[in-house]
Write a protein that holds these residues in place. Structure first.
Motif, PDB file in Angstrom:
ATOM      1  N   ARG A  61       0.814  -1.215   0.000  1.00 10.18           N
ATOM      2  CA  ARG A  61       0.000   0.000   0.000  1.00 10.18           C
ATOM      3  C   ARG A  61       0.851   1.270   0.000  1.00 10.18           C
ATOM      4  O   ARG A  61       0.557   2.228  -0.710  1.00 10.18           O
ATOM      5  N   GLU A  62       1.887   1.300   0.828  1.00  3.73           N
ATOM      6  CA  GLU A  62       2.729   2.503   0.928  1.00  3.73           C
ATOM      7  C   GLU A  62       3.436   2.802  -0.389  1.00  3.73           C
ATOM      8  O   GLU A  62       3.463   3.946  -0.836  1.00  3.73           O
ATOM      9  N   GLU A  63       4.022   1.771  -1.002  1.00  3.92           N
ATOM     10  CA  GLU A  63       4.711   1.970  -2.276  1.00  3.92           C
ATOM     11  C   GLU A  63       3.713   2.355  -3.367  1.00  3.92           C
ATOM     12  O   GLU A  63       3.996   3.207  -4.205  1.00  3.92           O
ATOM     13  N   ALA A  64       2.537   1.746  -3.346  1.00  2.46           N
ATOM     14  CA  ALA A  64       1.505   2.096  -4.327  1.00  2.46           C
ATOM     15  C   ALA A  64       1.116   3.567  -4.166  1.00  2.46           C
ATOM     16  O   ALA A  64       1.011   4.300  -5.156  1.00  2.46           O
ATOM     17  N   ARG A  65       0.915   4.001  -2.932  1.00  2.05           N
ATOM     18  CA  ARG A  65       0.547   5.399  -2.697  1.00  2.05           C
ATOM     19  C   ARG A  65       1.645   6.319  -3.222  1.00  2.05           C
ATOM     20  O   ARG A  65       1.365   7.319  -3.878  1.00  2.05           O
ATOM     21  N   ARG A  66       2.897   5.978  -2.931  1.00  2.00           N
ATOM     22  CA  ARG A  66       4.018   6.815  -3.405  1.00  2.00           C
ATOM     23  C   ARG A  66       4.026   6.903  -4.933  1.00  2.00           C
ATOM     24  O   ARG A  66       4.148   7.982  -5.506  1.00  2.00           O
ATOM     25  N   ARG A  67       3.862   5.760  -5.598  1.00  2.00           N
ATOM     26  CA  ARG A  67       3.881   5.755  -7.069  1.00  2.00           C
ATOM     27  C   ARG A  67       2.666   6.466  -7.658  1.00  2.00           C
ATOM     28  O   ARG A  67       2.771   7.158  -8.670  1.00  2.00           O
ATOM     29  N   PHE A  68       1.499   6.288  -7.031  1.00  2.00           N
ATOM     30  CA  PHE A  68       0.315   7.007  -7.489  1.00  2.00           C
ATOM     31  C   PHE A  68       0.529   8.511  -7.370  1.00  2.00           C
ATOM     32  O   PHE A  68       0.174   9.278  -8.270  1.00  2.00           O
ATOM     33  N   LEU A  69       1.105   8.961  -6.249  1.00  2.00           N
ATOM     34  CA  LEU A  69       1.349  10.391  -6.064  1.00  2.00           C
ATOM     35  C   LEU A  69       2.361  10.920  -7.075  1.00  2.00           C
ATOM     36  O   LEU A  69       2.218  12.039  -7.573  1.00  2.00           O
ATOM     37  N   ASP A  70       3.367  10.105  -7.405  1.00  2.00           N
ATOM     38  CA  ASP A  70       4.320  10.490  -8.453  1.00  2.00           C
ATOM     39  C   ASP A  70       3.601  10.657  -9.791  1.00  2.00           C
ATOM     40  O   ASP A  70       3.856  11.617 -10.526  1.00  2.00           O
ATOM     41  N   LEU A  71       2.702   9.713 -10.092  1.00  2.00           N
ATOM     42  CA  LEU A  71       1.923   9.824 -11.336  1.00  2.00           C
ATOM     43  C   LEU A  71       1.036  11.064 -11.307  1.00  2.00           C
ATOM     44  O   LEU A  71       0.883  11.748 -12.326  1.00  2.00           O
ATOM     45  N   TRP A  72       0.433  11.337 -10.151  1.00  2.00           N
ATOM     46  CA  TRP A  72      -0.420  12.521 -10.033  1.00  2.00           C
ATOM     47  C   TRP A  72       0.390  13.785 -10.319  1.00  2.00           C
ATOM     48  O   TRP A  72      -0.071  14.682 -11.025  1.00  2.00           O
ATOM     49  N   THR A  73       1.597  13.853  -9.782  1.00  2.00           N
ATOM     50  CA  THR A  73       2.471  14.996 -10.035  1.00  2.00           C
ATOM     51  C   THR A  73       2.788  15.103 -11.521  1.00  2.00           C
ATOM     52  O   THR A  73       2.775  16.194 -12.095  1.00  2.00           O
ATOM     53  N   GLU A  74       3.038  13.974 -12.147  1.00  2.30           N
ATOM     54  CA  GLU A  74       3.355  13.941 -13.573  1.00  2.30           C
ATOM     55  C   GLU A  74       2.152  14.370 -14.426  1.00  2.30           C
ATOM     56  O   GLU A  74       2.300  15.147 -15.362  1.00  2.30           O
TER      57      GLU A  74
END
Length: 176
Positions: A29-42
């Motif tokens: 979950r934590e890594e998924a949240r981090r990657r989702f937030l990176d995608l959101w920034t992108e």
């Protein structure tokens, strides 16, 4: 050639979102949240509405705080509304608007769940009614059946369907 690249770009973003969804479903979950937030920034606050809707819809599931989950689910709904507004104005392709309409039942169902967690039963009832009203857009497939069943369970939980409301429910997410 440029037209082909434009058509491939949305598929690539949705594929990347799907990969992170698999990571989340795998338990990270934590890594998924981090990657989702990176995608959101992108993607950005003003990026493609289908991408923002899909990403925010899944990102909500990774939140620890019910208020944060609500905020992401509201972002998903706003982006879906942009898709259908653009279609009415003739600015977007039909595929995005169709995808958004198919997401509405799940979007509203998740908002109902968010409001239940926050103790706001009137808002939850409003969204479960909207989910039921939008359910006609669902296909006669496993996903559609799952969302309709989850709506029924939430209706029971909220006293909208005449049941006790006991038991778990769990709104399925649209596959990307």
């Amino acid at each position: 050639m440029a037209e082909r690249q434009d058509q491939a770009a949305p598929d690539a973003v949705l594929t990347r979102i799907g990969q992170v969804v698999m990571l989340h479903h795998g338990g990270d979950r934590e890594e998924a949240r981090r990657r989702f937030l990176d995608l959101w920034t992108e993607i950005g606050e003003h990026g493609d509405p289908l991408h923002r809707c899909t990403l925010a819809h899944y990102l909500a599931d990774t939140q620890d705080d019910p208020g944060d989950e609500l905020a992401w689910d509201l972002r998903a709904l706003t982006a879906a509304e942009e898709l259908t507004d653009e279609r009415r104005a003739g600015q977007a392709g039909n595929e995005g608007a169709v995808a958004a309409r198919a997401l509405y039942p799940s979007l509203h169902l998740n908002l109902a769940a968010d409001y239940v967690k926050l103790g706001r039963s009137d808002a939850a009832r409003s969204h479960v009614r909207r989910a039921r009203g939008a359910a006609a857009a669902l296909g006669d497939d496993t996903y559609g059946d799952g969302v309709r069943a989850a709506i029924s369970r939430m209706e029971l939980r909220l006293g909208e369907g005449g049941g006790s409301g006991e038991g778990s429910w769990g709104p399925p997410r649209q596959r990307s």
